[in-house]
Scaffold this motif. Structure first.
Motif, PDB file in Angstrom:
ATOM      1  N   UNK A  62      12.443  38.574  36.734  1.00  0.00           N
ATOM      2  CA  UNK A  62      13.369  37.996  35.751  1.00  0.00           C
ATOM      3  C   UNK A  62      14.773  38.575  35.915  1.00  0.00           C
ATOM      4  N   UNK A  63      14.907  39.872  36.165  1.00  0.00           N
ATOM      5  CA  UNK A  63      16.263  40.429  36.274  1.00  0.00           C
ATOM      6  C   UNK A  63      16.984  39.860  37.499  1.00  0.00           C
ATOM      7  N   UNK A  64      16.225  39.592  38.564  1.00  0.00           N
ATOM      8  CA  UNK A  64      16.848  38.979  39.756  1.00  0.00           C
ATOM      9  C   UNK A  64      17.427  37.611  39.397  1.00  0.00           C
ATOM     10  N   UNK A  65      16.647  36.845  38.644  1.00  0.00           N
ATOM     11  CA  UNK A  65      17.115  35.511  38.237  1.00  0.00           C
ATOM     12  C   UNK A  65      18.287  35.613  37.270  1.00  0.00           C
ATOM     13  N   UNK A  66      18.231  36.608  36.386  1.00  0.00           N
ATOM     14  CA  UNK A  66      19.317  36.800  35.412  1.00  0.00           C
ATOM     15  C   UNK A  66      20.620  37.139  36.135  1.00  0.00           C
ATOM     16  N   UNK A  67      20.550  38.053  37.082  1.00  0.00           N
ATOM     17  CA  UNK A  67      21.775  38.432  37.798  1.00  0.00           C
ATOM     18  C   UNK A  67      22.365  37.244  38.547  1.00  0.00           C
ATOM     19  N   UNK A  68      21.512  36.441  39.151  1.00  0.00           N
ATOM     20  CA  UNK A  68      22.013  35.248  39.861  1.00  0.00           C
ATOM     21  C   UNK A  68      22.624  34.244  38.887  1.00  0.00           C
ATOM     22  N   UNK A  69      21.996  34.130  37.714  1.00  0.00           N
ATOM     23  CA  UNK A  69      22.521  33.198  36.708  1.00  0.00           C
ATOM     24  C   UNK A  69      23.892  33.675  36.223  1.00  0.00           C
ATOM     25  N   UNK A  70      24.024  34.999  36.091  1.00  0.00           N
ATOM     26  CA  UNK A  70      25.278  35.568  35.605  1.00  0.00           C
ATOM     27  C   UNK A  70      26.384  35.371  36.634  1.00  0.00           C
ATOM     28  N   UNK A  71      26.136  35.799  37.853  1.00  0.00           N
ATOM     29  CA  UNK A  71      27.065  35.596  38.955  1.00  0.00           C
ATOM     30  C   UNK A  71      26.272  35.278  40.206  1.00  0.00           C
ATOM     31  N   UNK A  72      26.559  34.209  40.895  1.00  0.00           N
ATOM     32  CA  UNK A  72      27.728  33.337  40.783  1.00  0.00           C
ATOM     33  C   UNK A  72      27.566  32.096  39.906  1.00  0.00           C
ATOM     34  N   UNK A  73      26.390  31.898  39.252  1.00  0.00           N
ATOM     35  CA  UNK A  73      26.184  30.603  38.588  1.00  0.00           C
ATOM     36  C   UNK A  73      27.133  30.363  37.406  1.00  0.00           C
ATOM     37  N   UNK A  74      27.225  31.345  36.482  1.00  0.00           N
ATOM     38  CA  UNK A  74      27.915  31.041  35.218  1.00  0.00           C
ATOM     39  C   UNK A  74      29.188  31.849  34.968  1.00  0.00           C
ATOM     40  N   UNK A  75      29.324  33.001  35.590  1.00  0.00           N
ATOM     41  CA  UNK A  75      30.530  33.795  35.385  1.00  0.00           C
ATOM     42  C   UNK A  75      31.170  34.144  36.728  1.00  0.00           C
ATOM     43  N   UNK A  76      32.426  34.544  36.642  1.00  0.00           N
ATOM     44  CA  UNK A  76      33.120  35.035  37.829  1.00  0.00           C
ATOM     45  C   UNK A  76      33.189  36.545  37.782  1.00  0.00           C
ATOM     46  N   UNK A  77      34.352  37.092  38.042  1.00  0.00           N
ATOM     47  CA  UNK A  77      34.510  38.549  38.088  1.00  0.00           C
ATOM     48  C   UNK A  77      34.171  39.194  36.760  1.00  0.00           C
ATOM     49  N   UNK A  78      33.394  40.288  36.795  1.00  0.00           N
ATOM     50  CA  UNK A  78      33.029  40.974  35.547  1.00  0.00           C
ATOM     51  C   UNK A  78      34.215  41.711  34.932  1.00  0.00           C
ATOM     52  N   UNK A  79      34.174  41.897  33.622  1.00  0.00           N
ATOM     53  CA  UNK A  79      35.228  42.628  32.910  1.00  0.00           C
ATOM     54  C   UNK A  79      34.842  44.111  32.947  1.00  0.00           C
ATOM     55  N   UNK A  80      35.251  44.811  34.000  1.00  0.00           N
ATOM     56  CA  UNK A  80      34.774  46.192  34.167  1.00  0.00           C
ATOM     57  C   UNK A  80      35.340  47.134  33.108  1.00  0.00           C
ATOM     58  N   UNK A  81      36.499  46.807  32.557  1.00  0.00           N
ATOM     59  CA  UNK A  81      37.019  47.603  31.433  1.00  0.00           C
ATOM     60  C   UNK A  81      36.066  47.502  30.245  1.00  0.00           C
ATOM     61  N   UNK A  82      35.544  46.302  30.005  1.00  0.00           N
ATOM     62  CA  UNK A  82      34.618  46.101  28.891  1.00  0.00           C
ATOM     63  C   UNK A  82      33.253  46.719  29.210  1.00  0.00           C
ATOM     64  N   UNK A  83      32.852  46.650  30.469  1.00  0.00           N
ATOM     65  CA  UNK A  83      31.575  47.267  30.861  1.00  0.00           C
ATOM     66  C   UNK A  83      31.641  48.785  30.659  1.00  0.00           C
ATOM     67  N   UNK A  84      32.786  49.384  30.967  1.00  0.00           N
ATOM     68  CA  UNK A  84      32.960  50.824  30.720  1.00  0.00           C
ATOM     69  C   UNK A  84      32.876  51.107  29.218  1.00  0.00           C
ATOM     70  N   UNK A  85      33.494  50.241  28.417  1.00  0.00           N
ATOM     71  CA  UNK A  85      33.447  50.411  26.959  1.00  0.00           C
ATOM     72  C   UNK A  85      32.017  50.226  26.442  1.00  0.00           C
TER      73      UNK A  85
END
Ligand SMILES: *Cc1c(COP(=O)(O)O)cnc(C)c1O
Length: 405
Positions: free
Chosen positions: A238-261
């Motif tokens: 499931x996590x493999x599918x989730x990561x693929x769904x997140x990028x590249x399917x539905x989102x682009x570059x992650x908000x790393x400032x928000x990920x740090x927060x």
């Protein structure tokens, strides 16, 4: 270059509003200055499409460390194996979860928005009802999930996914029961813990990861982090599918400032002070709800950080009117549909009251009782506006101040 002073003035005014008011919106909170600092940090400068160790851009050494830290902390916090920390919001997290597990047109069984669900759980104005075939289970007359009816509905509808986890549900959820139903009909069991993640982190509510195939959440509600989403699971496929769904399917570059927060908020939620905070949230919520009951005001009661107050029965006004009247005296909350509400969603017969935000500022059990008395007095026209304003000020000036940046 000069900054836009107009904009910074708006910021100052919003800061005053946050400090001067009593914030009872159940989905809000006040993030720590460390969380806010990371949101505004230089990490916003970096592109990092992909995942730690598998990026499409160079220069991601420290970004990888940060995102791995977020994953390590969140999996420790919720005692699970895998996490995707990139979703930009709770709605995105849900979209990613559906995309990972379902095909368009597949069937989702959830609780409707009117009864405490969320827009992204199949509302007719959301993508969720357009891409998936959604049907709903319901609450019984006590405002609790009707598990027997849920089972009947599941057997008849044969969904591919059953969804639990709500925006305006004041009670504990029987995940074990829903898991059994999901297994019986061959559906995935998904939990959206957006509202209650903080209570789960502090072990004040059952952890759905013991039962669900997939769990989504926001990070900015009771969890007290930056505005964002996460997806958690114990299943490697499931996590493999989730990561693929997140990028590249539905989102682009992650908000790393928000990920740090997010990582900082997970760290904070692992500390003993956070457990005490969540415990106090529950005490305050119950104290306020009990005081309303004593004053003769009809409300749902509570087992978490929120309750529903029936303004029509209690004060003879709609939820919308109550929300507007309370805003006049600096109390913010939101109108909310009650179970089996006969008013439209834009009007409603009640309001939702939550204590996650002001407990962060230091509101006590006694303050929560005072707040019930102010609301009751003002909405029953027993106290004047000027008097109510003073009472609100006397409370907020005792609490911790929120700094501008
Ligand atoms: C708040 C909430 C969301 C959505 O979060 P956003 O970040 O506003 O998109 C999703 N599900 C539930 C149950 C929520 O309460």
């Amino acid at each position: 270059m000069d900054r836009d002073e107009t904009l910074f003035n708006y910021l100052k005014e919003e800061n005053n509003r946050q400090n001067d008011g009593i914030e009872l919106i159940a989905s809000e909170n006040f993030a720590s200055k460390y969380v806010r600092a990371l949101c505004g940090s230089i990490l916003t400068n970096k592109y990092a499409e992909g995942f730690p160790g598998k990026r499409y851009y160079g220069g991601c050494v420290h970004i990888d460390e940060i995102e791995n830290r977020a994953i390590e902390l969140v999996t420790r916090l919720f005692n699970c194996k895998y996490a995707c920390v990139q979703p930009h919001s709770g709605t995105q997290a849900n979209m990613i979860a559906y995309y990972a597990l379902l095909n368009t047109g597949d069937k989702i069984l959830s609780l409707s928005l009117d009864e405490g669900g969320h827009l992204s759980h199949g509302s007719k104005v959301s993508f969720s009802s357009k891409y998936y075939n959604v049907d709903f289970y319901h609450l019984n007359k006590n405002g609790r999930i009707d598990y027997d009816a849920l089972k009947e509905k599941a057997l008849e509808f044969k969904p591919q996914l059953i969804l639990a986890g709500f925006s305006a549900y004041p009670f504990e959820i029987d995940y074990k029961r829903i898991k059994e139903i999901a297994r019986e009909v061959g559906a995935y069991f998904m939990v959206d813990m957006a509202h209650i993640a903080g209570l789960i982190a502090a072990k004040e509510l059952t952890n759905p990861l013991e039962y669900a195939d997939i769990v989504t959440s926001t990070t900015h509600k009771t969890l007290r982090g930056p505005r964002g989403g996460i997806v958690l699971t114990n299943d490697e496929e499931i996590i493999k599918k989730v990561n693929k769904a997140c990028f590249p399917a539905l989102q682009g570059g992650p908000l790393e400032n928000i990920i740090a927060a997010k990582a900082e908020c997970f760290y904070e939620a692992l500390q003993p002070e956070y457990k005490e905070y969540i415990h106090q949230v529950k005490i305050n919520t119950k104290a306020c709800s009990d005081e309303f009951t004593k004053l003769g005001d009809l409300n749902s009661g509570t087992e978490n950080h929120l309750f529903l107050l029936n303004t029509k029965e209690s004060f003879g006004i709609t939820g919308k009117e109550a929300q507007e009247k309370l805003e006049e005296i600096g109390i913010t909350l939101n109108k909310n549909m009650l179970p089996n509400d006969t008013e439209k969603p834009s009007i409603t017969s009640g309001v939702r009251v939550g204590f996650a935000a002001i407990t962060t500022r230091g509101a006590s059990e006694n303050d929560a009782i005072q707040i019930a008395r102010i609301i009751d007095g003002y909405l029953k026209n027993k106290i004047e506006k000027s008097e109510a304003l003073i009472a609100v000020k006397n409370l907020t000036k005792m609490w911790k101040e929120i700094e501008e940046i």
